[in-house]
Motif scaffolding. Sequence first.
Motif, PDB file in Angstrom:
ATOM      1  N   TYR A  16       0.856  -1.181   0.000  1.00 34.81           N
ATOM      2  CA  TYR A  16       0.000   0.000   0.000  1.00 34.81           C
ATOM      3  C   TYR A  16       0.893   1.233   0.000  1.00 34.81           C
ATOM      4  O   TYR A  16       1.732   1.398   0.879  1.00 34.81           O
ATOM      5  N   MET A  17       0.737   2.082  -1.015  1.00 33.58           N
ATOM      6  CA  MET A  17       1.508   3.307  -1.132  1.00 33.58           C
ATOM      7  C   MET A  17       0.658   4.453  -0.597  1.00 33.58           C
ATOM      8  O   MET A  17      -0.316   4.848  -1.243  1.00 33.58           O
ATOM      9  N   GLU A  18       1.026   4.959   0.570  1.00 34.72           N
ATOM     10  CA  GLU A  18       0.236   6.019   1.205  1.00 34.72           C
ATOM     11  C   GLU A  18       0.142   7.253   0.323  1.00 34.72           C
ATOM     12  O   GLU A  18      -0.924   7.846   0.179  1.00 34.72           O
ATOM     13  N   TYR A  68      14.301  12.464  -2.276  1.00 30.90           N
ATOM     14  CA  TYR A  68      12.967  11.873  -2.380  1.00 30.90           C
ATOM     15  C   TYR A  68      12.892  10.522  -1.680  1.00 30.90           C
ATOM     16  O   TYR A  68      13.746   9.665  -1.873  1.00 30.90           O
ATOM     17  N   SER A  69      11.870  10.376  -0.876  1.00 31.82           N
ATOM     18  CA  SER A  69      11.570   9.092  -0.251  1.00 31.82           C
ATOM     19  C   SER A  69      10.054   8.975  -0.145  1.00 31.82           C
ATOM     20  O   SER A  69       9.344   9.967  -0.267  1.00 31.82           O
ATOM     21  N   TYR A  70       9.575   7.748   0.049  1.00 28.52           N
ATOM     22  CA  TYR A  70       8.139   7.575   0.229  1.00 28.52           C
ATOM     23  C   TYR A  70       7.865   6.434   1.204  1.00 28.52           C
ATOM     24  O   TYR A  70       8.707   5.589   1.447  1.00 28.52           O
ATOM     25  N   GLU A  71       6.668   6.477   1.777  1.00 26.49           N
ATOM     26  CA  GLU A  71       6.245   5.487   2.758  1.00 26.49           C
ATOM     27  C   GLU A  71       5.430   4.392   2.075  1.00 26.49           C
ATOM     28  O   GLU A  71       4.681   4.674   1.135  1.00 26.49           O
ATOM     29  N   ALA A  72       5.567   3.184   2.550  1.00 23.55           N
ATOM     30  CA  ALA A  72       4.775   2.076   2.030  1.00 23.55           C
ATOM     31  C   ALA A  72       4.488   1.111   3.174  1.00 23.55           C
ATOM     32  O   ALA A  72       5.167   1.120   4.197  1.00 23.55           O
TER      33      ALA A  72
END
Length: 91
Positions: A16-18, A68-72
């Motif tokens: 799941y990519m918030e 750049y980073s992202y939560e999953a």
Amino acid sequence: TSAADEVGLYDKVSIYMEEDDELTTVQVVTTVRCDPLEGLVSRESPFGKSVLGKKVGDKFTVQVNDNYSYEAEIRSITKSEDDGSAPIMSY
């Protein structure tokens, strides 16, 4: 090798990519079999390194680069093996 409840090589993982509010399925593979457009992600990639060893329900951050980073979050893990079906990347 990974424990039965952890993401390992060739496992299919529902993520799941918030940021995008969407669910996507990826498979972590060796570099020669990677094909991001088909959901085959190299274990050497930022995502592959971040997801290996995680368990269902784990949230993690993928550091793509310095800016750049992202939560999953891992929603499910389907244990799999290299069945030879993924094409070897050609150069």
